[in-house]
Motif scaffolding. Sequence first.
Motif, PDB file in Angstrom:
ATOM      1  N   TYR A   7     -15.275   3.771   2.317  1.00 53.35           N
ATOM      2  CA  TYR A   7     -14.779   3.604   3.496  1.00 53.35           C
ATOM      3  C   TYR A   7     -15.526   4.523   4.487  1.00 53.35           C
ATOM      4  O   TYR A   7     -16.206   5.532   4.212  1.00 53.35           O
ATOM      5  CB  TYR A   7     -13.388   4.371   3.557  1.00 53.35           C
ATOM      6  N   GLU A   8     -15.456   4.374   5.830  1.00 57.10           N
ATOM      7  CA  GLU A   8     -16.046   5.069   6.747  1.00 57.10           C
ATOM      8  C   GLU A   8     -14.781   5.989   7.399  1.00 57.10           C
ATOM      9  O   GLU A   8     -13.809   5.221   8.091  1.00 57.10           O
ATOM     10  CB  GLU A   8     -16.576   4.253   8.084  1.00 57.10           C
TER      11      GLU A   8
ATOM     12  N   ASP B 279     -10.837  -3.091   7.018  1.00 54.06           N
ATOM     13  CA  ASP B 279     -11.993  -3.311   7.489  1.00 54.06           C
ATOM     14  C   ASP B 279     -12.927  -2.116   7.201  1.00 54.06           C
ATOM     15  O   ASP B 279     -13.868  -1.737   7.994  1.00 54.06           O
ATOM     16  CB  ASP B 279     -11.859  -3.502   9.049  1.00 54.06           C
ATOM     17  N   GLY B 280     -12.709  -1.241   6.092  1.00 58.70           N
ATOM     18  CA  GLY B 280     -13.542  -0.323   5.531  1.00 58.70           C
ATOM     19  C   GLY B 280     -13.250   0.898   6.414  1.00 58.70           C
ATOM     20  O   GLY B 280     -14.324   1.627   6.315  1.00 58.70           O
ATOM     21  N   GLU B 281     -12.074   1.047   6.936  1.00 56.43           N
ATOM     22  CA  GLU B 281     -12.219   2.361   7.908  1.00 56.43           C
ATOM     23  C   GLU B 281     -11.020   2.925   7.661  1.00 56.43           C
ATOM     24  O   GLU B 281      -9.569   2.490   7.609  1.00 56.43           O
ATOM     25  CB  GLU B 281     -12.190   1.756   9.514  1.00 56.43           C
TER      26      GLU B 281
ATOM     27  N   ILE C 206       0.968  -1.252  -0.136  1.00 61.29           N
ATOM     28  CA  ILE C 206      -0.057   0.024  -0.080  1.00 61.29           C
ATOM     29  C   ILE C 206       0.838   1.205  -0.038  1.00 61.29           C
ATOM     30  O   ILE C 206       1.738   1.327   0.996  1.00 61.29           O
ATOM     31  CB  ILE C 206      -1.014  -0.009   1.332  1.00 61.29           C
ATOM     32  N   ASN C 207       1.072   2.095  -1.199  1.00 61.57           N
ATOM     33  CA  ASN C 207       1.969   2.947  -1.105  1.00 61.57           C
ATOM     34  C   ASN C 207       1.275   4.363  -1.856  1.00 61.57           C
ATOM     35  O   ASN C 207       1.813   5.599  -1.677  1.00 61.57           O
ATOM     36  CB  ASN C 207       3.089   2.649  -2.282  1.00 61.57           C
TER      37      ASN C 207
ATOM     38  N   PRO D 254      -8.848   1.745  -2.707  1.00 62.31           N
ATOM     39  CA  PRO D 254     -10.324   1.215  -2.973  1.00 62.31           C
ATOM     40  C   PRO D 254     -10.438  -0.027  -3.275  1.00 62.31           C
ATOM     41  O   PRO D 254     -11.195  -0.963  -2.724  1.00 62.31           O
ATOM     42  CB  PRO D 254     -10.554   2.064  -4.468  1.00 62.31           C
ATOM     43  N   ASP D 255      -9.210  -0.926  -3.654  1.00 59.31           N
ATOM     44  CA  ASP D 255      -8.997  -2.269  -3.901  1.00 59.31           C
ATOM     45  C   ASP D 255      -8.704  -2.859  -2.581  1.00 59.31           C
ATOM     46  O   ASP D 255      -8.578  -4.089  -2.391  1.00 59.31           O
ATOM     47  CB  ASP D 255      -8.314  -2.447  -4.876  1.00 59.31           C
ATOM     48  N   ALA D 256      -8.275  -2.107  -1.324  1.00 59.15           N
ATOM     49  CA  ALA D 256      -7.690  -2.604  -0.196  1.00 59.15           C
ATOM     50  C   ALA D 256      -8.912  -2.395   0.849  1.00 59.15           C
ATOM     51  O   ALA D 256      -8.328  -2.711   2.135  1.00 59.15           O
ATOM     52  CB  ALA D 256      -6.524  -2.240   0.124  1.00 59.15           C
ATOM     53  N   ILE D 257     -10.078  -2.278   0.350  1.00 62.34           N
ATOM     54  CA  ILE D 257     -10.880  -1.921   1.762  1.00 62.34           C
ATOM     55  C   ILE D 257     -11.138  -2.933   2.712  1.00 62.34           C
ATOM     56  O   ILE D 257     -11.324  -2.820   3.780  1.00 62.34           O
ATOM     57  CB  ILE D 257     -12.353  -1.524   0.985  1.00 62.34           C
TER      58      ILE D 257
END
Length: 290
Positions: free
Chosen positions: A171-172, A142-144, A128-129, A135-138
């Motif tokens: 994401y939240e 955990d969507g946060e 993750i850079n 978006p592809d790593a949500i």
Amino acid sequence: MIGKKKLLSGVLITAAVTLAACGGDETGEGGTITLGHTTYSDGTAFAYVWKQLLEEEGYDVNITTFEKAFLFEGTVNGDLDVAFPAWLPFTDEAYVALDSDEMELTQDHLLYEGAHNGLVVPAYMEDINSIEDLPDAIDQFDGEIAGIDPGSSLMQIMNSDIIPHYQLDAYELTNSSEQAMMQQLDTAYQNQEPVVVTLWSPHYAFQDYDLKYLDDPDNVFGEPDSIYYMGRNGFAEDFPKADSWLKNSFFEEDQLAELLSLRQELGDEEEAAAKWIEDNRELTDSWLDS
């Protein structure tokens, strides 16, 4: 970048600062100065260093904390003599600009150069850079995204610009505080777990953890800011010596990093400021040499 907004109106400043500043004598010496600062680490650190330096020079100093919007309002209204900080030209552009006629704020009020906002992950997250990776790593996060208080300029930029531009709506973005966000970062870091947080430099986190900013390929956060202090209109006239001392002050990156680390290590604003002044007396004496 978010557009200009009108300052909040009709807000009552807390009782701690409702009395007007006493003003100095005709030589600009003595008197009562009211300092305001944000809850964030840099603003608090600046304020407590200057509280102690001014007290050493014979001033009575009141100090109080505000959310950022109220900090600007208090300076405009004259309830605060000096306030820390303003990040310009990008982060705090919704509230103020250099050479505003609503307060004393010019290039001479510069305290630090090279301040930066962004999204940050631990360096161990090697895949993750970039913000574009999120978006592809949500599921990984955990969507946060761990945020800070909703009234901050950083959170406004996140909601108005970063989230829609980089399609992070799924994401939240959690509303929290700097302290709670740092606790969430620390917990994840100690367990080598994924976490993404809203963060900024200068901040002690970059001394205590191995972190990296996510690339912002479209430069939505903007170029690095400079950090300024603000004075109410008339401050320089009422307190010419204090005004000249403040205008002399400037923090290099390592000097401010040392101050922020002391603040975190000691857990006491007064103690950290006193220790930093003691260790940097030649520097602070140069500020007061005018």
